[in-house]
Design a protein around this motif. Structure first.
Motif, PDB file in Angstrom:
ATOM      1  N   UNK A   1       0.829  -1.212   0.000  1.00  0.00           N
ATOM      2  CA  UNK A   1       0.000   0.000   0.000  1.00  0.00           C
ATOM      3  C   UNK A   1       0.864   1.263   0.000  1.00  0.00           C
ATOM      4  N   UNK A   2       2.174   1.092   0.148  1.00  0.00           N
ATOM      5  CA  UNK A   2       3.071   2.240   0.289  1.00  0.00           C
ATOM      6  C   UNK A   2       3.630   2.680  -1.065  1.00  0.00           C
ATOM      7  N   UNK A   3       4.406   3.732  -1.036  1.00  0.00           N
ATOM      8  CA  UNK A   3       5.018   4.235  -2.275  1.00  0.00           C
ATOM      9  C   UNK A   3       6.236   3.400  -2.656  1.00  0.00           C
ATOM     10  N   UNK A   4       6.727   3.605  -3.857  1.00  0.00           N
ATOM     11  CA  UNK A   4       7.816   2.793  -4.401  1.00  0.00           C
ATOM     12  C   UNK A   4       9.091   2.912  -3.576  1.00  0.00           C
ATOM     13  N   UNK A   5       9.383   4.100  -3.075  1.00  0.00           N
ATOM     14  CA  UNK A   5      10.597   4.287  -2.290  1.00  0.00           C
ATOM     15  C   UNK A   5      10.555   3.472  -0.995  1.00  0.00           C
ATOM     16  N   UNK A   6       9.414   3.504  -0.326  1.00  0.00           N
ATOM     17  CA  UNK A   6       9.275   2.756   0.921  1.00  0.00           C
ATOM     18  C   UNK A   6       9.341   1.255   0.660  1.00  0.00           C
ATOM     19  N   UNK A   7       8.769   0.836  -0.446  1.00  0.00           N
ATOM     20  CA  UNK A   7       8.847  -0.579  -0.801  1.00  0.00           C
ATOM     21  C   UNK A   7      10.287  -1.011  -1.021  1.00  0.00           C
ATOM     22  N   UNK A   8      11.075  -0.187  -1.671  1.00  0.00           N
ATOM     23  CA  UNK A   8      12.471  -0.516  -1.933  1.00  0.00           C
ATOM     24  C   UNK A   8      13.261  -0.599  -0.625  1.00  0.00           C
ATOM     25  N   UNK A   9      12.996   0.300   0.312  1.00  0.00           N
ATOM     26  CA  UNK A   9      13.741   0.353   1.569  1.00  0.00           C
ATOM     27  C   UNK A   9      13.434  -0.852   2.450  1.00  0.00           C
ATOM     28  N   UNK A  10      12.154  -1.243   2.504  1.00  0.00           N
ATOM     29  CA  UNK A  10      11.729  -2.222   3.506  1.00  0.00           C
ATOM     30  C   UNK A  10      11.345  -3.591   2.944  1.00  0.00           C
ATOM     31  N   UNK A  11      11.528  -3.824   1.641  1.00  0.00           N
ATOM     32  CA  UNK A  11      11.031  -5.074   1.057  1.00  0.00           C
ATOM     33  C   UNK A  11      11.634  -6.308   1.722  1.00  0.00           C
ATOM     34  N   UNK A  12      12.879  -6.270   2.135  1.00  0.00           N
ATOM     35  CA  UNK A  12      13.505  -7.432   2.762  1.00  0.00           C
ATOM     36  C   UNK A  12      13.021  -7.654   4.194  1.00  0.00           C
ATOM     37  N   UNK A  13      12.591  -6.589   4.854  1.00  0.00           N
ATOM     38  CA  UNK A  13      12.112  -6.706   6.219  1.00  0.00           C
ATOM     39  C   UNK A  13      10.839  -7.553   6.294  1.00  0.00           C
ATOM     40  N   UNK A  14       9.999  -7.435   5.286  1.00  0.00           N
ATOM     41  CA  UNK A  14       8.759  -8.204   5.268  1.00  0.00           C
ATOM     42  C   UNK A  14       9.005  -9.698   5.080  1.00  0.00           C
ATOM     43  N   UNK A  15      10.221 -10.043   4.655  1.00  0.00           N
ATOM     44  CA  UNK A  15      10.555 -11.452   4.440  1.00  0.00           C
ATOM     45  C   UNK A  15      11.084 -12.125   5.695  1.00  0.00           C
ATOM     46  N   UNK A  16      11.230 -11.376   6.766  1.00  0.00           N
ATOM     47  CA  UNK A  16      11.693 -11.937   8.026  1.00  0.00           C
ATOM     48  C   UNK A  16      10.545 -12.659   8.714  1.00  0.00           C
ATOM     49  N   UNK A  17      10.823 -13.785   9.345  1.00  0.00           N
ATOM     50  CA  UNK A  17       9.760 -14.466  10.070  1.00  0.00           C
ATOM     51  C   UNK A  17      10.094 -15.915  10.367  1.00  0.00           C
ATOM     52  N   UNK A  18       9.106 -16.618  10.918  1.00  0.00           N
ATOM     53  CA  UNK A  18       9.271 -18.012  11.324  1.00  0.00           C
ATOM     54  C   UNK A  18       8.070 -18.815  10.849  1.00  0.00           C
ATOM     55  N   UNK A  19       8.332 -19.996  10.311  1.00  0.00           N
ATOM     56  CA  UNK A  19       7.266 -20.868   9.834  1.00  0.00           C
ATOM     57  C   UNK A  19       6.572 -21.542  11.011  1.00  0.00           C
ATOM     58  N   UNK A  20       5.407 -22.086  10.757  1.00  0.00           N
ATOM     59  CA  UNK A  20       4.680 -22.812  11.799  1.00  0.00           C
ATOM     60  C   UNK A  20       5.488 -24.005  12.288  1.00  0.00           C
TER      61      UNK A  20
END
Length: 339
Positions: A234-253
């Motif tokens: 939902x964010x702008x292109x610049x914010x997506x570029x900065x934070x895209x890898x952060x959204x990939x952090x996590x733990x599976x079930x």
């Protein structure tokens, strides 16, 4: 002389077997290696379901409708269909964020589903930022009143720091969520469930939560809908570029199940929360059956997007989907053993 029983479908069935034989071969690499298949040890499942206790209520199947929606054009229809199905099939349900109901009754009927769900488990839902704000303002009574108005059994707190940070309208979390949750437990008798929102939680976070007298922990692991990624889109292109890898952090079930099983032995008597809802990337009844049998605590499994998809259609479509899940679980229980 014995009377021969004629099978009127035999010829057509044999023809199907011949024409479909080559299409029905499954490569070894495609076999689901999570299970032992034991066809000798049980008969086909009976239609009767076995009840069990979870969250202080009686459930018929180990399925939880995970928190989804409210305050939108379709929310009432979706929530009403889901609640009705939970009542019919003996499942539990977590409502979507009830934040709007703290300040207005405009959307109350979107969430007012107790009359449909009957005596099945039903939990309201607020974000950790809203709970923090209520505590700061000395307004815990508003949270209690919300749960009471909805005739809910308790409150889900969703802990979502990355989602809030990435959301254009997000709230700032000013203290560690564990402190907020601990304080709320001291100030109220509300039954609490704590969940993430699609990225799961690491070992130390689970360790801290399991030592609190929570009703359950809902994994909301990585693999399903990731609300940090959703907000990023939902964010702008610049914010997506900065934070895209952060959204990939996590733990599976599966990883969180491993953490939990280790913590059972590490914490011993210090472990006060002893029920789990396994959600995040649970695509079907085989995933659910596998997960609830791998964990060493009483557990059910949760789904969101699959239910959402069918709840938007007719109630009959939702029934068809749920009945397939229930029948699949029954077959798995009879013939499959988790490796």
């Amino acid at each position: 002389m014995e009377t021969e029983i004629q099978d009127s479908n035999a010829s057509a069935r044999k023809q199907d077997h011949i024409s479909l034989a080559f299409k029905s071969q499954i490569a070894h690499s495609k076999i689901d290696s999570r299970f032992y298949y034991e066809p000798i040890l049980a008969a086909h499942p009976k239609k009767e379901t076995t009840s069990f206790s979870f969250l202080g209520k009686t459930m018929k199947v180990p399925i939880w409708v995970s928190s989804m929606t409210g305050g939108t054009a379709w929310a009432r229809k979706i929530n009403y269909h889901l609640a009705r199905a939970c009542g019919e099939y003996g499942m539990g349900m977590g409502l979507g964020s009830c934040r709007q109901l703290l300040y207005s009754n405009e959307y109350f009927e979107d969430f007012n589903v107790r009359k449909l769900i009957g005596n099945q488990p039903l939990f309201a839902n607020l974000g950790i930022a809203q709970v923090e704000k209520m505590l700061f303002e000395g307004a815990v009574h508003q949270v209690e009143e919300l749960v009471k108005r909805l005739e809910a059994d308790g409150l889900i707190i969703h802990v979502n720091p990355l989602q809030e940070w990435l959301q254009p309208e997000g709230d700032l979390i000013t203290r560690p969520p564990i402190d907020t949750i601990s304080e709320l437990l001291q100030l109220t008798d509300l039954k609490l469930i704590v969940k993430e929102v699609g990225q799961g939680m690491g070992y130390e976070s689970l360790k801290a939560l399991f030592q609190l007298p929570l009703e359950a922990i809902d994994f909301a692991a990585s693999g399903g809908t990731n609300f940090a990624q959703l907000e990023l889109l939902r964010s702008n292109a610049q914010k997506q570029m900065i934070y895209e890898n952060l959204a990939k952090i996590g733990h599976s079930a599966e990883e969180m199940i491993q953490f939990t099983n280790l913590l059972i032995h590490e914490l011993g008597d210090k472990m006060k929360c002893k029920q789990v809802i396994i959600s995040g990337g649970v695509k079907n009844y085989l995933d659910g059956y596998y997960y609830i049998n791998k964990i060493q605590l009483p557990a059910i499994y949760g789904q969101a997007s699959a239910f959402l998809k069918h709840a938007q259609e007719s109630y009959e479509d939702l029934q068809t989907y749920i009945e397939a899940q229930v029948h699949g679980l029954a077959l798995a229980k009879c013939f499959l053993r988790v490796r």
